[in-house]
Design a protein around this motif. Structure first.
Motif, PDB file in Angstrom:
ATOM      1  N   ARG A 331       0.835  -1.201   0.000  1.00 43.62           N
ATOM      2  CA  ARG A 331       0.000   0.000   0.000  1.00 43.62           C
ATOM      3  C   ARG A 331       0.874   1.258   0.000  1.00 43.62           C
ATOM      4  NH1 ARG A 331      -5.265   0.549   1.343  1.00 43.62           N
ATOM      5  NH2 ARG A 331      -5.273  -1.579   2.154  1.00 43.62           N
ATOM      6  N   TRP A 332       1.962   1.232   0.773  1.00 43.18           N
ATOM      7  CA  TRP A 332       2.867   2.381   0.829  1.00 43.18           C
ATOM      8  C   TRP A 332       3.614   2.592  -0.485  1.00 43.18           C
ATOM      9  CZ3 TRP A 332       5.603   0.541   5.941  1.00 43.18           C
ATOM     10  CH2 TRP A 332       4.734   0.746   7.029  1.00 43.18           C
ATOM     11  N   GLY A 333       3.968   1.495  -1.155  1.00 40.10           N
ATOM     12  CA  GLY A 333       4.848   1.576  -2.310  1.00 40.10           C
ATOM     13  C   GLY A 333       6.293   1.363  -1.893  1.00 40.10           C
ATOM     14  N   ARG A 334       7.201   1.620  -2.831  1.00 39.30           N
ATOM     15  CA  ARG A 334       8.631   1.407  -2.566  1.00 39.30           C
ATOM     16  C   ARG A 334       9.357   2.718  -2.236  1.00 39.30           C
ATOM     17  NH1 ARG A 334       6.052  -2.660  -2.723  1.00 39.30           N
ATOM     18  NH2 ARG A 334       6.268  -4.328  -4.268  1.00 39.30           N
ATOM     19  N   ARG A 335       9.031   3.776  -2.946  1.00 43.12           N
ATOM     20  CA  ARG A 335       9.769   5.029  -2.762  1.00 43.12           C
ATOM     21  C   ARG A 335       9.570   5.664  -1.379  1.00 43.12           C
ATOM     22  NH1 ARG A 335      11.722   8.350  -6.690  1.00 43.12           N
ATOM     23  NH2 ARG A 335      10.589  10.174  -5.893  1.00 43.12           N
ATOM     24  N   PRO A 336       8.330   5.819  -0.891  1.00 41.33           N
ATOM     25  CA  PRO A 336       8.171   6.492   0.404  1.00 41.33           C
ATOM     26  C   PRO A 336       8.945   5.845   1.555  1.00 41.33           C
ATOM     27  CG  PRO A 336       6.069   6.414  -0.747  1.00 41.33           C
ATOM     28  CD  PRO A 336       7.017   5.569  -1.535  1.00 41.33           C
ATOM     29  N   PRO A 337       8.921   4.507   1.725  1.00 43.53           N
ATOM     30  CA  PRO A 337       9.715   3.934   2.814  1.00 43.53           C
ATOM     31  C   PRO A 337      11.211   4.190   2.674  1.00 43.53           C
ATOM     32  CG  PRO A 337       8.091   2.348   2.054  1.00 43.53           C
ATOM     33  CD  PRO A 337       8.087   3.477   1.072  1.00 43.53           C
ATOM     34  N   LEU A 338      11.720   4.142   1.430  1.00 43.96           N
ATOM     35  CA  LEU A 338      13.153   4.378   1.235  1.00 43.96           C
ATOM     36  C   LEU A 338      13.523   5.820   1.565  1.00 43.96           C
ATOM     37  CD1 LEU A 338      13.823   2.407  -2.092  1.00 43.96           C
ATOM     38  CD2 LEU A 338      14.236   1.668   0.263  1.00 43.96           C
ATOM     39  N   LEU A 339      12.691   6.765   1.163  1.00 44.41           N
ATOM     40  CA  LEU A 339      12.988   8.177   1.416  1.00 44.41           C
ATOM     41  C   LEU A 339      12.861   8.513   2.902  1.00 44.41           C
ATOM     42  CD1 LEU A 339      11.115   9.738  -1.640  1.00 44.41           C
ATOM     43  CD2 LEU A 339      13.588   9.722  -1.269  1.00 44.41           C
ATOM     44  N   ALA A 455      26.049   8.500   8.635  1.00 42.94           N
ATOM     45  CA  ALA A 455      25.059   9.571   8.497  1.00 42.94           C
ATOM     46  C   ALA A 455      25.161  10.234   7.123  1.00 42.94           C
ATOM     47  CB  ALA A 455      25.242  10.601   9.607  1.00 42.94           C
ATOM     48  N   VAL A 456      26.381  10.448   6.657  1.00 41.87           N
ATOM     49  CA  VAL A 456      26.582  11.038   5.327  1.00 41.87           C
ATOM     50  C   VAL A 456      26.047  10.101   4.248  1.00 41.87           C
ATOM     51  CG1 VAL A 456      28.316  11.755   3.640  1.00 41.87           C
ATOM     52  CG2 VAL A 456      28.538  12.456   6.036  1.00 41.87           C
ATOM     53  N   MET A 461      22.007   8.723   0.036  1.00 42.03           N
ATOM     54  CA  MET A 461      21.052   7.756  -0.510  1.00 42.03           C
ATOM     55  C   MET A 461      19.656   8.372  -0.637  1.00 42.03           C
ATOM     56  SD  MET A 461      20.477   4.999   2.611  1.00 42.03           S
ATOM     57  CE  MET A 461      22.222   4.848   2.955  1.00 42.03           C
ATOM     58  N   TYR A 462      19.303   9.315   0.224  1.00 41.73           N
ATOM     59  CA  TYR A 462      18.013   9.998   0.088  1.00 41.73           C
ATOM     60  C   TYR A 462      17.918  10.674  -1.282  1.00 41.73           C
ATOM     61  CZ  TYR A 462      14.142  13.206   0.887  1.00 41.73           C
ATOM     62  OH  TYR A 462      12.969  13.893   0.774  1.00 41.73           O
TER      63      TYR A 462
END
Length: 550
Positions: A331-339, A455-456, A461-462
Motif C-alpha cells: 500500500r505504501w509503495g517502494r519510494r516512500p519507505p526508502l525516502l 550519516a553522510v 542515498m536519500y
C-alpha cells in the motif's frame, strides 16, 4: 480477491533462507563478548583480573567478515546455478552448504577453522539471499508481491532474535559449549528448508523458459486456478508468459554483459545500489556489534553477560517493526519507505555521533575486554545513545530492510532476473564484508566519527532514491518494463520515466487482478497510466493481466 494461501505457505518456507543470515548475525554478536569465546580464540593474552582478551580487533573483523565474503561468492554463483538448475533447487543447494558450514563452525578449534566455516556458511547465505526473492517474485501477484518478498527480511529478524536468545541462555554454560551449542543448533532450519522445498513446486516461469510447458501448466493450475486445468485465468496467464519467453528467445542467451548495456545499465545500477545502500545505512553493523555499543553506554559490568539482555531489546524491536511493512508495504509503495527511512536514520546517526563526540571519554586500561569498545558514556548521554540506537533499528525495520529485498527482482526481465538479482545481492555482501571488517578498527581508531560516515551515506542515498528510483509497487512486471522505456513521451534518455513522476496506483491494480484482465483502454477516455503518463492504447496493444506478471 483470489486466495493466495498456498503461495503464502511456500513463501513462508522459502524465506527460511533469510533466517539463516539472521542466525549468523546474532550467533556472532551475542558471543564475541563472552569469556568462553574470548579464551578459545585468544590472541591478546589476559588482563589484570585474569580474563581472556580474545582476538585483536583486526582479527575479529576478519572473522566476522568471512561470512559476507563467502556470501559475495555465493551470490555470484547463484545466478548461474538458478538459471541452470532452477530457483527452488538453488535454494536447496544453499541449505546443504549451510549445514556443512555450521558443522565446521561448531567443531572449530582455532581461528582458521572458524573462518573457513563462516565462509562456507556465507556461501550458503549468498545463494539463498539472492534466489529466494527471485523465486517468490515469480510466483506472486503484484498486489502482495512486496509483502511476500518482505517476509525474507522478517525471517532475518526472527533468525536474529531466536539465535540471540539461544546464545544468551548458553552464555551461562561454563566452557566451550557456550558457543558450540548455538553454532550446532543453527543447522536445524536449513535441514527443514532443504527437505520442505523438495515437496514444493518450481517456478513455473523457469519451467516454461526451459520448455517444460506441461509441468508449468500443472503448477499454475494448482497455484492460481484451484486445481482446474481448464481455468480461463490459468490459460490466459500461461499464454502471456509464453509470449514473453518467445520474445526473449529471439535474442541471444542472457549474459552478464547484457546487464551493462545502455538500455539495462540504469536498472542494474538501481538494483545494485538498493543493496549497497541497505548496507551503508549501518544497520548490519548495529546488529553485529550491538554489544559493543551498549557496553560503551554502560549497560554491562566487566566480566558479566549483563549487556545481552538490553541488547536483545533492539532485536525485538527489529522483529516487531518489520510487521508494518508486511501489512502495508504494497500500500505504501517502494519510494516512500526508502525516502523516509534514509532521512530518519541520518537523524539518529547524527544524534549518536554528537553525543559520543561531546560526552564520551576514553576507557581506563582494562575497563573493557575489546579495544573496539573505545568510548565510555554515562548518565543522560548514555540513555540518549541507547534511545537513538533503538530508534535507528525501528526506522530501518519497516523501510530499507524489507524494501531492499523486494525491489531488485521487480526491476528486471525474466531472462536476466536470476543474474541481475545475483549481481545486486553480491554487491550487498561485498559491502557487508567491507563493513564487518572495517567497523572494529574504526571504533578503535576514529571512535565516534564512525557514525558520521554512515550519516553522510544516509543523506546521499536519500537524494539518489528521490531522483533515480521509480515506483514499482502494484505494477505487473511488464508494466515495470515500460517505466524504463526511454522512447515514451516525457521519458529521459537511458533512464525512462522520471522516478519522481511514477505512482503507486494500488486501487486500479486490485480491480484489474480481481477481473483477471486489463480494462481495454479503448473502452475509456484517455487516462494516466500507472507510470503517471497520459496514454490511449488500443486493445491489441494492451496485454491482458492475470496479476502474475511473467
Amino acid at each position: 480477491m483470489p486466495s493466495h494461501a498456498r503461495i503464502y505457505r511456500i513463501s513462508a518456507l522459502a524465506v527460511l533462507g533469510g533466517a539463516l543470515f539472521g542466525f549468523d548475525i546474532s550467533s556472532m554478536s551475542a558471543i564475541i563478548s563472552t569469556q568462553p569465546y574470548l579464551c578459545q580464540f585468544n590472541q591478546r593474552g589476559f588482563d589484570e583480573r585474569g580474563r581472556c582478551l580474545g582476538p585483536t580487533s583486526n582479527t575479529q573483523g576478519g572473522i566476522t567478515a568471512a561470512m559476507p565474503g563467502g556470501s559475495l561468492v555465493g551470490a555470484v554463483v547463484s545466478g548461474w546455478l538458478s538459471d541452470r538448475c532452477g530457483r527452488k533447487r538453488a535454494i536447496m543447494v544453499g541449505s546443504g552448504f549451510w549445514i556443512v558450514g555450521s558443522g565446521l563452525i561448531c567443531a572449530s578449534v582455532n581461528l582458521p577453522m572458524l573462518a573457513v566455516g563462516r565462509f562456507v556458511n556465507g556461501f550458503a547465505v549468498g545463494i539463498c539471499s539472492a534466489q529466494v526473492p527471485v523465486y517468490i517474485t515469480e510466483i506472486a501477484p503484484p498486489t502482495v508481491r512486496g509483502r511476500l518478498v518482505a517476509m525474507q527480511q522478517w525471517a532475518v529478524t526472527w533468525g536474529i532474535l531466536i539465535m540471540y536468545f539461544i546464545c544468551f541462555g548458553c552464555s551461562y554454560i561454563d566452557g566451550v559449549g557456550a558457543f558450540r551449542i548455538p553454532w550446532g543448533l543453527q543447522m536445524l532450519p536449513a535441514i527443514y528448508l532443504g527437505i520442505g522445498l523438495a515437496f514444493e513446486p518450481e517456478s513455473p516461469r523457469w519451467l516454461l523458459k526451459k520448455g517444460r510447458e506441461e509441468e508449468a501448466q500443472n503448477i499454475l493450475c494448482h497455484l492460481h486456478g484451484g486445481g482446474d486445468v481448464n481455468s480461463p485465468f490459468v490459460q490466459r496467464e500461461l499464454e502471456e508468459i509464453k509470449a514473453t519467453i518467445s520474445e526473449e528467445h529471439k535474442h541471444a542467451d542472457a549474459s552478464w554483459f547484457e546487464l551493462f548495456t545502455s538500455n539495462m545499465m540504469n536498472r542494474t545500477l538501481i538494483g545494485v545500489f538498493t543493496q549497497v545502500w541497505s548496507q551503508l545505512t549501518g544497520m548490519n553493523v548495529m546488529m553485529y556489534y550491538i554489544t559493543y555499543v551498549f557496553t560503551m553506554a554502560g549497560l554491562s559490568k566487566p566480566g558479566t553477560n549483563d549487556v545481552l539482555i538490553p541488547s536483545s531489546v533492539s532485536f525485538i524491536i527489529n522483529v516487531v517493526m518489520t510487521v508494518p511493512a508486511l501489512m502495508w508495504m504494497d500500500r505504501w509503495g517502494r519510494r516512500p519507505p526508502l525516502l523516509i527511512g534514509s532521512a530518519l536514520m541520518c537523524l539518529w546517526l547524527t544524534l549518536t555521533a554528537i553525543i559520543f563526540g561531546v560526552y564520551s571519554r576514553q576507557p581506563n586500561p582494562g575497563e573493557f575486554a575489546s579495544a573496539s569498545e573505545s568510548m565510555v558514556v554515562s548518565g543522560p548521554a548514555a540513555r540518549v545513545i541507547i534511545a537513538a540506537t533503538c530508534l535507528f533499528v525501528a526506522t530501518f525495520a519497516p523501510t530499507w530492510g524489507p524494501v531492499s529485498w523486494a525491489y531488485p527482482p521487480e526491476l528486471f526481465p525474466l531472462r536476466l532476473r536470476g543474474k541481475a538479482v545475483a549481481l545486486a545481492t553480491s554487491a550487498n555482501w561485498a559491502f557487508n564484508f567491507a563493513l564487518a571488517y572495517f567497523v572494529p578498527p574504526a571504533f578503535e581508531n576514529i571512535t565516534w566519527k564512525t557514525y558520521v560516515i554512515f550519516a553522510v551515506f544516509c543523506a546521499v542515498m536519500y537524494l539518489h532514491v528521490y531522483f533515480l528510483f521509480p515506483e514499482t509497487a502494484n505494477k505487473t512486471l511488464e508494466e515495470i518494463e515500460q517505466i524504463f522505456d526511454d522512447k515514451q513521451p516525457g521519458a529521459i534518455k537511458y533512464l525512462g520515466i522520471p522516478a519522481w513522476r511514477t505512482r503507486n496506483n494500488r486501487k486500479s491494480m486490485i480491480k484489474q487482478e480481481n477481473r483477471g484482465s486489463l480494462t481495454s483502454k479503448s473502452e475509456a477516455p484517455e487516462t494516466k497510466n500507472s507510470n503517471g503518463v497520459r496514454t490511449a492504447t488500443s486493445v491489441e496493444a494492451t496485454p491482458k493481466i492475470t496479476g502474475y506478471g511473467a
